[in-house]
Design an enzyme around this catalytic site. Structure first.
Site: not given
Length: 419
Positions: A46-47, A109-110, A115, A184, A186, A188-189
């Protein structure tokens, strides 16, 4: 076979050196995939990283570094100083950490997971993947997914939920049987629901003060709690997680006081003739308040049986290393690496099993041929299967414990060529 990994990344090499190696990645890969150099090779380039995973009966660390330095057109000493070399059992743990994003410049990071998968695909196309490297990289993909789903390391919101649930684990005995009320609907829920399911929770109901519970429940596969059933659900709940955007507390002290329930009777209650009473032992309930402003009145913590974790409490514990997303991810990596090593060691016991089964099955077939009776043959095969079960299990256990040579020696002493 022996595993070896040579890694040059941002931890040990500056950007200039990484760019130099990247421009010569094709030459390095060609050198590594030469059958005379190694039996198998997978290159992750990779880079900000160049890593070579090698599988061969004999791998000389210094010879590998000299050869790669030559292909990279770098002084051997400079290449060696910029390289980290992992051998044997260190290789799985390193690759699993890389695939999980734990060795990236931005932890978590995903992109690196994809890769790593593409590196395996390229090696398959080139025909340089051995059985051992295939197993290694397949397991790395699984570990990467486990880190993503169990730690939520790529999402700040998920990290907050994860920290709260990690703190709750000491109070929760069995996530599968825990009765949970989620307040809730939203973001977070959603994050809370994903984190709960990752831990095995199944008995989850959702309540929404704004009336969106039915829609949320339908799209997420959970129960909706209507307004009139909320107090009954709170009475039965083991865990309440509140993460609504409401401006005022939704759950006050009085509501929890009205829903106190006695603790379950102990196992010995009936045998004790009812002498043991739980009337003065309220059933414990854990409340997690992730709302800003608060969803749960802080005074609720004074209700018997209630324990409250709010954002302030969670934040105080956030700096603790063992509660961090990275620490949890590294636990997953370490466990997976240990399991991979045990599986690999178990394979070393296969020759002993082949010898043992060959001896028993040879006798079995002779006896079946001599009897000529199908019923006798079936009985003999059943008997042989029962007879072989415990030795087979024991030989595999010895293999996983790194004692395959002992198992092989014992089997050969009893049933080998010199019998």
């Amino acid at each position: 076979m022996s595993l070896l990994c040579v890694s040059v990344d941002h931890h040990r090499a500056d950007l200039e050196l990484l760019e130099h190696i990247e421009r010569r990645a094709d030459d390095l890969t060609a050198r590594l995939t030469d059958p005379a150099f190694a039996t198998g090779a997978v290159v992750v380039a990779t880079c900000n990283r160049f890593e070579a995973y090698l599988d061969s009966p004999v791998l000389d660390r210094d010879a590998v570094l000299r050869s790669l330095a030559e292909a990279a057109e770098l002084p051997a000493e400079r290449f060696a100083d910029a390289s980290a070399v992992h051998a044997g059992s260190e290789v799985p743990e390193h690759l699993f950490a890389v695939a999980g994003g734990l060795e990236s410049a931005v932890v978590g990071e995903g992109e690196i997971a994809g890769q790593v998968r593409r590196a395996l695909d390229r090696a398959r196309t080139a025909g340089t993947v051995t059985t051992e490297l295939e197993r290694l990289f397949q397991r790395a993909t699984g570990v990467s997914k486990a880190i993503k789903h169990r730690t939520g390391i790529q999402s700040k919101g998920r990290s907050l939920v994860r920290l709260a649930l990690r703190m709750a684990e000491s109070r929760i005995g069995d996530w599968r049987g825990t009765r949970i009320v989620l307040v809730g609907t939203g973001a977070y829920a959603g994050a809370s629901l994903a984190a709960l399911r990752a831990r095995g929770a199944e008995r989850i109901g959702v309540y929404s003060p704004s009336g969106r519970a039915q829609q949320f429940a339908a799209s997420h596969g959970v129960r909706a709690i209507p307004h009139e059933a909320l107090e009954l659900e709170l009475e039965r709940a083991d865990l309440v997680i509140a993460c609504s955007h409401a401006q005022d507390p939704l759950l006050d002290r009085e509501r929890f006081a009205r829903t106190v329930a006695p603790s379950r009777a102990p196992f010995c209650h009936a045998l004790a003739g009812g002498a043991v009473s739980n009337a003065d032992r309220p059933r414990p309930r854990l409340l997690i308040d992730l709302g800003v402003p608060r969803n749960i009145d802080p005074a609720s913590a004074t209700v018997p049986g209630v324990e409250l974790l709010d954002l302030e409490t969670v934040a105080k514990h956030a700096p603790i290393a063992e509660l961090s997303a990275e620490a949890e991810a590294r636990e997953i990596v370490a466990d997976a690496a240990a399991e991979f090593a045990a599986d690999r060691a178990e394979l070393d016991a296969v020759p002993a099993l082949v010898t043992l089964r060959g001896h028993v099955h040879g006798i079995l077939e002779d006896e079946i041929a001599r009897s000529g009776d199908p019923d006798v043959a079936a009985a003999l095969r059943h008997f042989a299967g029962r007879l072989m079960h415990q030795p087979t299990v024991r030989v595999r256990q010895l293999g996983r414990a790194g004692r395959a040579p002992e198992a092989r020696a014992a089997v050969e002493a009893l049933f080998g060529p010199g019998e």
